[in-house]
Design a protein around this motif. Sequence first.
Motif, PDB file in Angstrom:
ATOM      1  N   LYS A   1       0.836  -1.205   0.000  1.00 58.63           N
ATOM      2  CA  LYS A   1       0.000   0.000   0.000  1.00 58.63           C
ATOM      3  C   LYS A   1       0.869   1.253   0.000  1.00 58.63           C
ATOM      4  O   LYS A   1       0.597   2.211  -0.732  1.00 58.63           O
ATOM      5  CB  LYS A   1      -0.917  -0.004   1.221  1.00 58.63           C
ATOM      6  CG  LYS A   1      -1.877   1.180   1.266  1.00 58.63           C
ATOM      7  CD  LYS A   1      -2.763   1.148   2.507  1.00 58.63           C
ATOM      8  CE  LYS A   1      -3.672   2.369   2.544  1.00 58.63           C
ATOM      9  NZ  LYS A   1      -4.499   2.382   3.785  1.00 58.63           N
ATOM     10  N   GLY A   2       1.916   1.244   0.823  1.00 55.11           N
ATOM     11  CA  GLY A   2       2.824   2.395   0.862  1.00 55.11           C
ATOM     12  C   GLY A   2       3.491   2.653  -0.470  1.00 55.11           C
ATOM     13  O   GLY A   2       3.770   3.803  -0.830  1.00 55.11           O
ATOM     14  N   LEU A   3       3.729   1.580  -1.246  1.00 54.66           N
ATOM     15  CA  LEU A   3       4.383   1.717  -2.554  1.00 54.66           C
ATOM     16  C   LEU A   3       3.372   1.987  -3.673  1.00 54.66           C
ATOM     17  O   LEU A   3       3.746   1.998  -4.845  1.00 54.66           O
ATOM     18  CB  LEU A   3       5.190   0.456  -2.873  1.00 54.66           C
ATOM     19  CG  LEU A   3       6.414   0.225  -1.977  1.00 54.66           C
ATOM     20  CD1 LEU A   3       7.067  -1.116  -2.284  1.00 54.66           C
ATOM     21  CD2 LEU A   3       7.428   1.349  -2.133  1.00 54.66           C
ATOM     22  N   GLY A   4       2.112   2.193  -3.302  1.00 51.37           N
ATOM     23  CA  GLY A   4       1.129   2.640  -4.289  1.00 51.37           C
ATOM     24  C   GLY A   4       0.177   1.585  -4.808  1.00 51.37           C
ATOM     25  O   GLY A   4      -0.655   1.876  -5.674  1.00 51.37           O
ATOM     26  N   PHE A   5       0.267   0.342  -4.313  1.00 42.82           N
ATOM     27  CA  PHE A   5      -0.637  -0.710  -4.781  1.00 42.82           C
ATOM     28  C   PHE A   5      -2.009  -0.563  -4.115  1.00 42.82           C
ATOM     29  O   PHE A   5      -2.118  -0.021  -3.012  1.00 42.82           O
ATOM     30  CB  PHE A   5      -0.053  -2.093  -4.475  1.00 42.82           C
ATOM     31  CG  PHE A   5       1.156  -2.436  -5.291  1.00 42.82           C
ATOM     32  CD1 PHE A   5       1.022  -3.075  -6.516  1.00 42.82           C
ATOM     33  CD2 PHE A   5       2.427  -2.106  -4.848  1.00 42.82           C
ATOM     34  CE1 PHE A   5       2.142  -3.392  -7.280  1.00 42.82           C
ATOM     35  CE2 PHE A   5       3.550  -2.411  -5.597  1.00 42.82           C
ATOM     36  CZ  PHE A   5       3.402  -3.054  -6.820  1.00 42.82           C
ATOM     37  N   HIS A   6      -3.024  -1.075  -4.797  1.00 41.19           N
ATOM     38  CA  HIS A   6      -4.386  -1.006  -4.279  1.00 41.19           C
ATOM     39  C   HIS A   6      -4.775  -2.314  -3.611  1.00 41.19           C
ATOM     40  O   HIS A   6      -4.121  -3.350  -3.797  1.00 41.19           O
ATOM     41  CB  HIS A   6      -5.367  -0.688  -5.411  1.00 41.19           C
ATOM     42  CG  HIS A   6      -5.097   0.630  -6.084  1.00 41.19           C
ATOM     43  ND1 HIS A   6      -5.210   1.823  -5.421  1.00 41.19           N
ATOM     44  CD2 HIS A   6      -4.716   0.933  -7.356  1.00 41.19           C
ATOM     45  CE1 HIS A   6      -4.912   2.820  -6.254  1.00 41.19           C
ATOM     46  NE2 HIS A   6      -4.601   2.296  -7.429  1.00 41.19           N
ATOM     47  N   SER A   7      -5.857  -2.270  -2.849  1.00 40.55           N
ATOM     48  CA  SER A   7      -6.374  -3.464  -2.194  1.00 40.55           C
ATOM     49  C   SER A   7      -6.690  -4.529  -3.245  1.00 40.55           C
ATOM     50  O   SER A   7      -7.327  -4.244  -4.254  1.00 40.55           O
ATOM     51  CB  SER A   7      -7.632  -3.108  -1.406  1.00 40.55           C
ATOM     52  OG  SER A   7      -8.182  -4.259  -0.809  1.00 40.55           O
ATOM     53  N   GLY A   8      -6.235  -5.736  -3.008  1.00 35.08           N
ATOM     54  CA  GLY A   8      -6.469  -6.836  -3.948  1.00 35.08           C
ATOM     55  C   GLY A   8      -5.351  -7.049  -4.938  1.00 35.08           C
ATOM     56  O   GLY A   8      -5.290  -8.104  -5.598  1.00 35.08           O
ATOM     57  N   ASP A   9      -4.421  -6.076  -5.059  1.00 36.84           N
ATOM     58  CA  ASP A   9      -3.304  -6.231  -5.999  1.00 36.84           C
ATOM     59  C   ASP A   9      -2.384  -7.382  -5.608  1.00 36.84           C
ATOM     60  O   ASP A   9      -1.695  -7.953  -6.464  1.00 36.84           O
ATOM     61  CB  ASP A   9      -2.485  -4.938  -6.089  1.00 36.84           C
ATOM     62  CG  ASP A   9      -3.149  -3.887  -6.973  1.00 36.84           C
ATOM     63  OD1 ASP A   9      -4.142  -4.230  -7.649  1.00 36.84           O
ATOM     64  OD2 ASP A   9      -2.684  -2.737  -6.983  1.00 36.84           O
TER      65      ASP A   9
ATOM     66  N   LEU B   1       0.148  17.299  -9.501  1.00 36.30           N
ATOM     67  CA  LEU B   1       0.614  16.110  -8.785  1.00 36.30           C
ATOM     68  C   LEU B   1      -0.503  15.093  -8.570  1.00 36.30           C
ATOM     69  O   LEU B   1      -1.678  15.390  -8.772  1.00 36.30           O
ATOM     70  CB  LEU B   1       1.193  16.506  -7.420  1.00 36.30           C
ATOM     71  CG  LEU B   1       2.335  17.517  -7.411  1.00 36.30           C
ATOM     72  CD1 LEU B   1       2.777  17.805  -5.982  1.00 36.30           C
ATOM     73  CD2 LEU B   1       3.514  17.020  -8.237  1.00 36.30           C
ATOM     74  N   GLY B   2      -0.105  13.905  -8.121  1.00 37.26           N
ATOM     75  CA  GLY B   2      -1.041  12.828  -7.835  1.00 37.26           C
ATOM     76  C   GLY B   2      -0.317  11.496  -7.948  1.00 37.26           C
ATOM     77  O   GLY B   2       0.744  11.406  -8.572  1.00 37.26           O
ATOM     78  N   VAL B   3      -0.878  10.458  -7.351  1.00 35.74           N
ATOM     79  CA  VAL B   3      -0.260   9.135  -7.438  1.00 35.74           C
ATOM     80  C   VAL B   3      -0.339   8.642  -8.878  1.00 35.74           C
ATOM     81  O   VAL B   3      -1.116   9.160  -9.689  1.00 35.74           O
ATOM     82  CB  VAL B   3      -0.961   8.122  -6.494  1.00 35.74           C
ATOM     83  CG1 VAL B   3      -0.844   8.575  -5.053  1.00 35.74           C
ATOM     84  CG2 VAL B   3      -2.429   7.936  -6.882  1.00 35.74           C
ATOM     85  N   ASN B   4       0.485   7.642  -9.204  1.00 28.97           N
ATOM     86  CA  ASN B   4       0.451   7.067 -10.552  1.00 28.97           C
ATOM     87  C   ASN B   4      -0.949   6.565 -10.874  1.00 28.97           C
ATOM     88  O   ASN B   4      -1.548   5.842 -10.084  1.00 28.97           O
ATOM     89  CB  ASN B   4       1.443   5.909 -10.668  1.00 28.97           C
ATOM     90  CG  ASN B   4       2.874   6.396 -10.765  1.00 28.97           C
ATOM     91  OD1 ASN B   4       3.134   7.588 -10.747  1.00 28.97           O
ATOM     92  ND2 ASN B   4       3.808   5.468 -10.862  1.00 28.97           N
ATOM     93  N   GLY B   5      -1.457   6.985 -12.046  1.00 28.68           N
ATOM     94  CA  GLY B   5      -2.796   6.570 -12.453  1.00 28.68           C
ATOM     95  C   GLY B   5      -3.887   7.516 -12.020  1.00 28.68           C
ATOM     96  O   GLY B   5      -5.068   7.299 -12.341  1.00 28.68           O
ATOM     97  N   ALA B   6      -3.534   8.597 -11.297  1.00 34.00           N
ATOM     98  CA  ALA B   6      -4.559   9.533 -10.818  1.00 34.00           C
ATOM     99  C   ALA B   6      -5.137  10.368 -11.953  1.00 34.00           C
ATOM    100  O   ALA B   6      -6.269  10.848 -11.860  1.00 34.00           O
ATOM    101  CB  ALA B   6      -3.982  10.455  -9.740  1.00 34.00           C
ATOM    102  N   GLY B   7      -4.355  10.582 -13.019  1.00 34.68           N
ATOM    103  CA  GLY B   7      -4.853  11.360 -14.154  1.00 34.68           C
ATOM    104  C   GLY B   7      -4.075  12.620 -14.452  1.00 34.68           C
ATOM    105  O   GLY B   7      -4.539  13.483 -15.200  1.00 34.68           O
ATOM    106  N   LYS B   8      -2.847  12.747 -13.913  1.00 39.69           N
ATOM    107  CA  LYS B   8      -2.037  13.948 -14.142  1.00 39.69           C
ATOM    108  C   LYS B   8      -1.736  14.145 -15.623  1.00 39.69           C
ATOM    109  O   LYS B   8      -1.968  15.222 -16.182  1.00 39.69           O
ATOM    110  CB  LYS B   8      -0.705  13.865 -13.371  1.00 39.69           C
ATOM    111  CG  LYS B   8      -0.821  13.547 -11.912  1.00 39.69           C
ATOM    112  CD  LYS B   8       0.529  13.507 -11.240  1.00 39.69           C
ATOM    113  CE  LYS B   8       1.428  12.408 -11.769  1.00 39.69           C
ATOM    114  NZ  LYS B   8       0.976  11.052 -11.424  1.00 39.69           N
ATOM    115  N   SER B   9      -1.185  13.080 -16.235  1.00 42.18           N
ATOM    116  CA  SER B   9      -0.808  13.178 -17.653  1.00 42.18           C
ATOM    117  C   SER B   9      -2.036  13.352 -18.539  1.00 42.18           C
ATOM    118  O   SER B   9      -1.986  14.059 -19.556  1.00 42.18           O
ATOM    119  CB  SER B   9      -0.021  11.922 -18.076  1.00 42.18           C
ATOM    120  OG  SER B   9       1.201  11.847 -17.374  1.00 42.18           O
ATOM    121  N   THR B  10      -3.144  12.725 -18.148  1.00 41.62           N
ATOM    122  CA  THR B  10      -4.395  12.884 -18.915  1.00 41.62           C
ATOM    123  C   THR B  10      -4.830  14.339 -18.901  1.00 41.62           C
ATOM    124  O   THR B  10      -5.191  14.900 -19.949  1.00 41.62           O
ATOM    125  CB  THR B  10      -5.503  11.993 -18.306  1.00 41.62           C
ATOM    126  OG1 THR B  10      -5.074  10.632 -18.342  1.00 41.62           O
ATOM    127  CG2 THR B  10      -6.801  12.143 -19.075  1.00 41.62           C
TER     128      THR B  10
END
Length: 663
Positions: free
Chosen positions: A146-154, A356-365
């Motif tokens: 979780k600290g490294l950015g993974f979600h529940s169930g990963d 800013l935002g975590v990976n996959g949050a939509g910054k680049s989008t």
Amino acid sequence: MISLQNIGLTYNDKIIFAKISWLITERSRIGLVGDNGTGKTTLFRAIKGGTSLDDGMIEIAKNRRIGYLPQDLVELEPLPVMEYLKRKTGHELLEKNIRNYQDKIAGGDHREAGFAADLKKYDAAAEAFLIRDGYGFEARARRILKGLGFHSGDDEKNCRDFSGGWKMRIFLAVILLAEPDIILLDEPTNHLDTESMEWLENYLRNYGGTLMAISHDHMFLDKMVNQIAELDRGKITIYKGNYSHYLKEKEKRAIALQKRRELQKAEINRIQAYIDRFRAKASKASEVQSRIKQLEKFDLVPAGEKTRKVNFRFPEAKRSGKEVLSVRELIKNYGELTVFSNVNFTVSRGEKIALLGVNGAGKSTLARILAQKEKPSQGSVQWGFQVKPAFFSQESQQNVTYGRTVWQEVRDGESQASDLEMRNLLGAFLFSGDDIHKPVAVLSGGEKSRLALVKILLRDSNCLILDEPTNHLDVKTKDIFQNALLHYSGTIILVSHDRYFLDHLVRRVFEIRNGSLHEYIGNYSYFIEKRDAERAVAAQYELAETGSAEVAGSELGSSPPGSKKTDKSRELRRLEAEQRNQRGKIKKDIARKLHKLEAEIVELETIKTRNQEQLCDPELLRESARIKPLMQELNRAKHRLEELLPYWEELMRQLEKLEIKEQ
């Protein structure tokens, strides 16, 4: 702990290491720095044992485990993440041992030969499992993931289903879970977003082993290390302090070296002038010869590193209207997935904003939508009067022409800059000398990305939208780039995970979190401080709500006897009591071993001190027959202490872990 003894390595006639000797003590926290190609990664591989040396050797204290995170992408076994973590940390083997002995005991007969031995082996396996926190492994693994950015169930997903960057995070999780004595991290922040970096730093603060890191991340090195080792031209130079202190100290040393060089040069010139003046005079022949010999014996102060300072400045941006950009009710969906919604903000002329935002949050989008490279699902993006935006992303490297050279690409672009300004900018971005005549087709991915960035920076624009522009830049180039952006008169919207870069550049932060945009007025450090305060308040509120719910539940009455909830609680209490009893037995055994061990250590220390004092007594020198047995006894005591002290440290570590669990 780690001893480098006159190590040498040459590759293709290039000296990588030149007789380096270096003692790395236990619990050191070291940042290894140096220009690209100086051999930092090679040194890590040599310490790990993966690189053969031409000369010298590297010794590591016995029984020290090394965890190494490489810079290059790693391939993982096609296993579920949790299963992979268990296998690579040795937890899987511990579980297997316990199960094997459980099966033997369950199916055996206590009267049979070997049953008692199996029982002892089971106790030993259970003790090892407990000491290694076997019961809490999965919970600890999920916390790290979780600290490294993974979600529940990963943790249930297959490793092969993740991209390269996420695989590196899984590999990093293995290292953190294994808790090795020495951790070597080669560019650990390359594949992390800023939030994961902050978590990793907090986690490593409590790490008790030796930490060495290669990193271009100024802030990471400032927070994590107290010693900088600079590798330059085959030599290691040590600087006490973090990275910021290293930069100041290095500058001081360079100034002091220059002064020494100037004083030496003046002295040499003075002596040479005397020689030239009196060389022809016979009466001064001996003095002249003396001064010639004096010159020959001079230990010349080495020449300083020849560095060409590059200061790039953007051409003055054409003035735009006061309102540069207006975003209203922006929504972006991909099928049923909503990336973000209800995004509203206004950008004014001259602002420098971090996205800013975590990976996959939509910054680049969002950056692509602002640059009109992608359409929103709903809402509007309105550019202001006379705004000329320029957009850079990692895909921008595709916008270079393979049939041209680097210089042709830059010279024929949309720019009003002079040839000198273009060459300066190319030099700042690591295209110097004949590099500018290289065909684009032979450039690496990183070089193409830097070239695309140079082309965009030379455009006649007054608003830059930059998505991870520093990914392929070294520290020096980043500093030049940052300085140029600080003096840029236009507007900047920047996506980056380089926190030091952000901290000194932006004064407004947009964070995309859980599909919404949150705004902070300040630099990156202010954003972290404010966001952490918000989280603390939210956590207190959630705790208060949970507490109220628990009180309300207790007022309604306890669970009826025989209910699943009661049975589960009873079973849990039974397991906890069992674990407490097991910990008590282990603590008692460790205490017994420590008592015996410490008594022997005290006795050996007494022998060592007594013999050393006697060997320093001048009277003893008259009785040579006594010296040899005293020396032999002293050496035996020292050797035995070297064997016992690591064992004592390990027992103390185990005892501390057990005491922490009881708190």
